[in-house]
Every structure is written in structure tokens, then in C-alpha cells.
Scaffold this motif. Structure first.
Motif, PDB file in Angstrom:
ATOM      1  N   GLY A   1       3.600   9.453  18.309  1.00 28.37           N
ATOM      2  CA  GLY A   1       4.890   8.808  18.102  1.00 28.37           C
ATOM      3  C   GLY A   1       4.943   7.453  18.770  1.00 28.37           C
ATOM      4  O   GLY A   1       3.942   6.931  19.259  1.00 28.37           O
ATOM      5  N   SER A   2       6.147   6.880  18.829  1.00 30.61           N
ATOM      6  CA  SER A   2       6.310   5.534  19.373  1.00 30.61           C
ATOM      7  C   SER A   2       6.347   5.524  20.895  1.00 30.61           C
ATOM      8  O   SER A   2       6.101   4.496  21.516  1.00 30.61           O
ATOM      9  N   ILE A   3       6.674   6.670  21.525  1.00 32.89           N
ATOM     10  CA  ILE A   3       6.706   6.744  22.990  1.00 32.89           C
ATOM     11  C   ILE A   3       5.756   7.845  23.428  1.00 32.89           C
ATOM     12  O   ILE A   3       6.058   9.033  23.328  1.00 32.89           O
ATOM     13  N   LEU A   4       4.576   7.451  23.910  1.00 30.82           N
ATOM     14  CA  LEU A   4       3.595   8.420  24.406  1.00 30.82           C
ATOM     15  C   LEU A   4       3.612   8.502  25.924  1.00 30.82           C
ATOM     16  O   LEU A   4       2.913   9.331  26.510  1.00 30.82           O
ATOM     17  N   SER A   5       4.407   7.643  26.569  1.00 34.00           N
ATOM     18  CA  SER A   5       4.411   7.575  28.032  1.00 34.00           C
ATOM     19  C   SER A   5       5.290   8.639  28.680  1.00 34.00           C
ATOM     20  O   SER A   5       5.194   8.877  29.874  1.00 34.00           O
TER      21      SER A   5
END
Length: 501
Positions: free
Chosen positions: A265-269
Motif C-alpha cells: 500500500g501507500s503507507i508501509l512505515s
């Protein structure tokens, strides 16, 4: 416009929508008086309107504050300030949790119904913008795919962009998903979260939080986030968490993005999941081939008829489901088949992972495992199993969890581009490669005109929507690691032989 009247309207709305109680009226009024820099206040008891949202009131208040010089008249300044306004009439987080617990005691559905209503009433979910999205369904051999052109996020104002450059960087909150966002005032470049509320949920014995997405892509689109800011990781614990969640809220599904770049996805952090109350085409897709896995007599295993390579596990025994899902994931992470471009790793960099989705089926459970691979080549620098160049005019971005399940989130530019294509079609233009705004669609435009030679002007909106949906079907096919050909299905079976040993 009387600011005194608008304050009274908002107080009436907040009581009516159960954001606050009648006993909170003067407390909330005084907070609004201070925020709006008003000298005096007169209560009005004769307001009887019943508004679906507070937007008409907020628009008046924002006009007042811009006129008085309290805020600059830009979209982002409006968003920051209208959130501060609504926070004046919001319940505190502890009260929201208390309400949730009382509602949940009645039923899980009652709890989510009330929390979702509150999130809309508070304008945390900006329903007025979401309603602008263009949404339709496209029939395919895999069911009706959901298509949306996302118009809900406003464009940046140059004045806000300039201010963002002046904004000092901060490590607080670390990202948009961190629990520290609850009540955060925000700034240019970081949305206000003063109306944001979180519901604590225990998954696998650990504390997680549930919230709704401010820009919901489907009904009751929720996000479940780890209380710690740690990277995404799909593991055995992920399967336990997903099944725990759908046990707590059996009318919701929950899934995880893959944990590798390109296919994630767009946020892996920040470790998180997405779920909600919606049935996607993927959930309706049938099992087309069944397998038997020794040691798991109570788990049904099948290949799903879906463009992305999906294994469906179903059963009542959660421990067996978790054990088998872990076995399949571990086997997949180590699996290579060069004949179909699947390599588990190159130079120590892993490529294989899964996108898991859990849902309830009566008393039982379904757990879908979508096989993913993020390898790139010179021919496919953005990913072998990623939308290929020929579909980038429609969809170029990562294929994450939402797309995997059959919902296309397409860029806002398409609204204007489709209108331009329609005009050229009506004019009889055969070649649009010289028209800068739409030249990226030139090859596709020729193809769909040839397919629809008798299309009348009044039919073109329908034709274009259908053809966009068919492009999304192709996108999903590109992202599938095993193509739906005899060779691809044979390769899928070779992997399943490893699993069923």
C-alpha cells in the motif's frame, strides 16, 4: 449573516446529532465564542432545522473568519479551521469509547453504526467531498468490478504550498496513522485531526485501534492501526489479528496490504489493516478448483476464480486456518518458478509475499491469500506483476488491498480527460495523438472507437465507463502472478503441489 445565529445553529445541530448533550450547550458556546473571537452571545431556542451535515453552517462560519482576517481564505486553511470549530462540539475520546462499549453490549452492528454516524456528523468523514466521486460498476467474467474516479481530495492552493515550505519538520506525529493524531491540530501539509477518535481493540492480546478513513472508498471503510509506529509485516500474527477482528465485528471484513514495495500500500512505515462493511466482487468470486492439504482435514482449500492469484481457506477452526495460512505463506516466500517469471529473491532481496483478507461466513471464517511478487526487469521497471505500460493512461499506481478486492481508485484527471475524449469522438476525430491533454489515450481511443462504431453521442458516457472498467480488469490480470491461461494455471498447480505435500 449573523455569527451569533450560526453558533446557535451549530449547537442545535450538535445536540440533534448526539455529538454533545444539552447540558454541554454553554460550555460549547463559550469555546466557539473564543475561537471565533466574538464579544457576546445570545442563546436562540427557536431553531428547528434538521440538517444532514454541518457543512452549511461551517461554510458561513468560514466566510466570517476569512472576512475578519482570522484565517486566510484557502482550502487547507478552511480544513484546519473547520475541524477546530467542530471539535468545540465533540465528545472527548473517553466518552466516545464509553458510548462504543455501551452500544457494543447491544450488538457489534449498533457500535459501528453509531461510531460511523458520529464520524460523519463531526465532518471527520468529509461526506460532501466523497459524494463528488464518480462511481459505477463494470460487469466482467469475474463479477461486477467497482470503479471510482477519486475527486474527494482537493487540489493544493499555491498559498498553502508556499506555507508548507516554511513549515518546520516535526517527528510528531511520526505519520498520519499514528495514534498521536487523535486531537492533533494539524498544520499546512498535515491534516487537522481534532475531530479524530479511536476505538481500542485487542487483537492477539495486543492493543490496536480502529478508526474510519476520512475519505472513505466504500461503506464504513475503516483502518485498524498498531499502537506502535512499526513497519508493515505480514506474518502468522497478521492472520491471528485478522481473524480476531472479524470475530469481534463479524459484519466487517479486514485485510492487510502486502508488506513489500510496489505490491504494498501507500503507507508501509506503520503496521495497519483496512476493513469495513462492504462486499467486493472478490468476496463473491467462486472457488473453481479445490485441493486437499494433509494435516488440515477441517479446512477447505480452493483456487478462486479471480484475475489475481488467490487461495481461499475456509473453516470454523481458527487455529487450523492460521496454521495453514502460515504454511502457505512460508512456502510462497521461498518459492521460485522461472518459467512464469517468479523468483523468490534476487541478491538477497525478497520478492514474494501475500495480501490476506478475512471475513465471516456464518459461524465460519474465510481467509483469502493473494499471492504477490514485486520483481522488476528492464522490460517492466515498475514491476512484472504491476500495471503494464499500455494501461498507465488509466491506472499506473500500486495495486494495493482495495484494488486487489475489485475496487479501482482512479485519478481525478480522468474526469476532464474523459470529457475531452467524448467531445473528440462526437466530432469524429480519428487520431488524438496530437492533442496534448489526451494524447496518452490515443491507442486506446482508436481501439474502443473501432469496437463501438455505432455508438451515439448519448451513449458515450456509458461506453467510456464500461471500457475504463475493462482496463481495470486488465490491470488486475497484469498484477496476477499466475495468468489465467492453461500454462498459468498449470504453474499455479505446481505451487499447490508444494503446499499439499
Amino acid at each position: 449573516m449573523s455569527i451569533n445565529h450560526e453558533i446557535n445553529r451549530l449547537l442545535h445541530f450538535a445536540v440533534q446529532r448526539e455529538l454533545m448533550k444539552e447540558e454541554d450547550r454553554y460550555y460549547a458556546a463559550n469555546r466557539l465564542i473564543d475561537l471565533l473571537k466574538v464579544d457576546a452571545f445570545t442563546p436562540e431556542d427557536d431553531i428547528e432545522e434538521a440538517l444532514p451535515t454541518a457543512l452549511p453552517i461551517l461554510d458561513e462560519m468560514l466566510g466570517y473568519t476569512a472576512e475578519k482576517g482570522i484565517i486566510e481564505d484557502t482550502m487547507e486553511q478552511h480544513d484546519l479551521f473547520d475541524t477546530r470549530i467542530m471539535d468545540c462540539v465533540m465528545p472527548r475520546p473517553s466518552e466516545v469509547i464509553r458510548r462504543w462499549q455501551a452500544d457494543y453490549a447491544r450488538s457489534p452492528k449498533a457500535a459501528t453504526d453509531q461510531f460511523y454516524k458520529m464520524s460523519i456528523a463531526s465532518n471527520y468523514i468529509r461526506k460532501d467531498r466523497i459524494d463528488k466521486n464518480i462511481i459505477w460498476k463494470t460487469p466482467t467474467e469475474y463479477g461486477d468490478l467497482d470503479i471510482t474516479i477519486n475527486l474527494s481530495k482537493p487540489e493544493k492552493d499555491p498559498r498553502d504550498i508556499a506555507k508548507a515550505r516554511e513549515q518546520k519538520s516535526t517527528e510528531y506525529p511520526k505519520c498520519l496513522l499514528c495514534r498521536e493524531n487523535e486531537g492533533y491540530a494539524g498544520h499546512i501539509g498535515h491534516p487537522a485531526r481534532e475531530t479524530h477518535r479511536l476505538i481500542p481493540i485487542r487483537l492477539s492480546g495486543h492493543r490496536w485501534f480502529m478508526q474510519y478513513s476520512p475519505y472513505t472508498y466504500y461503506n464504513e471503510h475503516c483502518i485498524v492501526l498498531n499502537r506502535k509506529h512499526i513497519p508493515m509485516k505480514v506474518s502468522r500474527r497478521s492472520f491471528e489479528n485478522l481473524l480476531d477482528f472479524v470475530t469481534i465485528l463479524p459484519h466487517y471484513f479486514l485485510g492487510s496490504n502486502a508488506d513489500l514495495p510496489i505490491v504494498g500500500g501507500s503507507i508501509l512505515s506503520h503496521d495497519h489493516y483496512q476493513g469495513g462493511r462492504y462486499t467486493f466482487a472478490m468476496a463473491k468470486a467462486p472457488v473453481e478448483k479445490s485441493y486437499t492439504v494433509p494435516g488440515f482435514p477441517d479446512v477447505k482449500v480452493g483456487r478462486v476464480k479471480w484475475p489475481m492469484s488467490t487461495i481461499r481457506l475456509s473453516g470454523i477452526d481458527r487455529d487450523q486456518l492460521v496454521d495453514l495460512a502460515t504454511k502457505i505463506m512460508d512456502a510462497w516466500r521461498a518459492y521460485s518458478d522461472e518459467s512464469v517469471d517468479i523468483l523468490a529473491e534476487t541478491d538477497g532481496t525478497p520478492h514474494n509475499t501475500v495480501t490476506p483478507i478475512a471475513r465471516r461466513k456464518g459461524e465460519g471464517y474465510e481467509l483469502d491469500l493473494v499471492l504477490r511478487n514485486n520483481r522488476t526487469t528492464d522490460e517492466y521497471p515498475l514491476g512484472i506483476f504491476h500495471p503494464h505500460q499500455e494501461v498507465h493512461h488509466i491506472k499506473k499506481e500500486n495495486i494495493g488491498l482495495i484494488e486487489v478486492m475489485g475496487l479501482a481508485v482512479l485519478p481525478a484527471r480522468l474526469k476532464k480527460e474523459m470529457a475531452a475524449l467524448k467531445q473528440e469522438w462526437i466530432k469524429g476525430t480519428e487520431d488524438i495523438s496530437g492533442i496534448e491533454e489526451i494524447k496518452s489515450h490515443a491507442a486506446w481511443y482508436k481501439e474502443i472507437r473501432a469496437k463501438n462504431p455505432e455508438a451515439k453521442p448519448e451513449d458515450l458516457d456509458k461506453v467510456l465507463k464500461y471500457e475504463i472498467g475493462k482496463v481495470f480488469e486488465t490491470v488486475l490480470t497484469h498484477a496476477g502472478v499466475y495468468k489465467r491461461t492453461p500454462e498459468g494455471m498449470a504453474a499455479f498447480d505446481r505451487f499447490m503441489q508444494v503446499v499439499t505435500k
